[in-house]
Design a protein around this motif. Structure first.
Motif, PDB file in Angstrom:
ATOM      1  N   SER A   1       5.573   8.299   0.645  1.00 43.05           N
ATOM      2  CA  SER A   1       5.410   9.740   0.873  1.00 43.05           C
ATOM      3  C   SER A   1       6.370  10.296   1.925  1.00 43.05           C
ATOM      4  O   SER A   1       6.533  11.507   2.029  1.00 43.05           O
ATOM      5  CB  SER A   1       3.978  10.029   1.330  1.00 43.05           C
TER       6      SER A   1
ATOM      7  N   ARG B   1       0.822  -1.219   0.000  1.00 43.22           N
ATOM      8  CA  ARG B   1       0.000   0.000   0.000  1.00 43.22           C
ATOM      9  C   ARG B   1       0.853   1.264   0.000  1.00 43.22           C
ATOM     10  O   ARG B   1       0.427   2.298  -0.491  1.00 43.22           O
ATOM     11  CB  ARG B   1      -0.905   0.024   1.238  1.00 43.22           C
ATOM     12  N   CYS B   2       2.029   1.193   0.619  1.00 44.84           N
ATOM     13  CA  CYS B   2       2.882   2.377   0.793  1.00 44.84           C
ATOM     14  C   CYS B   2       3.159   3.059  -0.546  1.00 44.84           C
ATOM     15  O   CYS B   2       3.431   2.399  -1.549  1.00 44.84           O
ATOM     16  CB  CYS B   2       4.207   1.948   1.439  1.00 44.84           C
ATOM     17  N   ILE B   3       3.080   4.398  -0.533  1.00 48.40           N
ATOM     18  CA  ILE B   3       3.373   5.169  -1.742  1.00 48.40           C
ATOM     19  C   ILE B   3       4.648   5.998  -1.575  1.00 48.40           C
ATOM     20  O   ILE B   3       4.937   6.872  -2.380  1.00 48.40           O
ATOM     21  CB  ILE B   3       2.191   6.086  -2.122  1.00 48.40           C
TER      22      ILE B   3
ATOM     23  N   ALA C   1      -1.119   2.650   5.281  1.00 47.88           N
ATOM     24  CA  ALA C   1      -0.221   1.498   5.232  1.00 47.88           C
ATOM     25  C   ALA C   1       0.362   1.139   6.594  1.00 47.88           C
ATOM     26  O   ALA C   1       1.136   0.193   6.697  1.00 47.88           O
ATOM     27  CB  ALA C   1       0.917   1.785   4.251  1.00 47.88           C
TER      28      ALA C   1
ATOM     29  N   ALA D   1      -1.590   6.501   2.641  1.00 47.92           N
ATOM     30  CA  ALA D   1      -1.923   5.234   2.006  1.00 47.92           C
ATOM     31  C   ALA D   1      -2.535   4.234   2.990  1.00 47.92           C
ATOM     32  O   ALA D   1      -2.806   3.090   2.619  1.00 47.92           O
ATOM     33  CB  ALA D   1      -0.668   4.626   1.387  1.00 47.92           C
TER      34      ALA D   1
END
Ligand code: SF4
Length: 66
Positions: free
Chosen positions: A13, A9-11, A59, A57
């Protein structure tokens, strides 16, 4: 209490890394979150919840009782 992160899920950021660099990091290859300490030891639980809440996200999960 335990921390979990979902790298799918991590983007990348960086929010969590900026706020708690001794708990969260990002890998060099993809820039995705890495847990340095899944216990969150020495950190205020409310602050950990705030970091999880602020993740764009969703996450990061704070698991109670683990
Ligand atoms: S705040 Fe969330 S999306 Fe940003 S690096 Fe941390 S886990 Fe990934």
């Amino acid at each position: 209490m335990r921390l979990r992160v979902d790298r799918d899920r991590c983007i990348g950021s960086s929010n969590c890394v900026v706020v708690m660099p001794d708990v969260f990091d990002q890998d060099e290859a993809e820039g995705l979150v890495q847990l340095l300490d899944d216990s969150g030891a020495g950190h205020d639980e409310d602050a950990l919840h705030d970091v999880a809440y602020a993740c764009p996200a969703q996450a990061i999960e704070v698991v109670e009782g683990g």
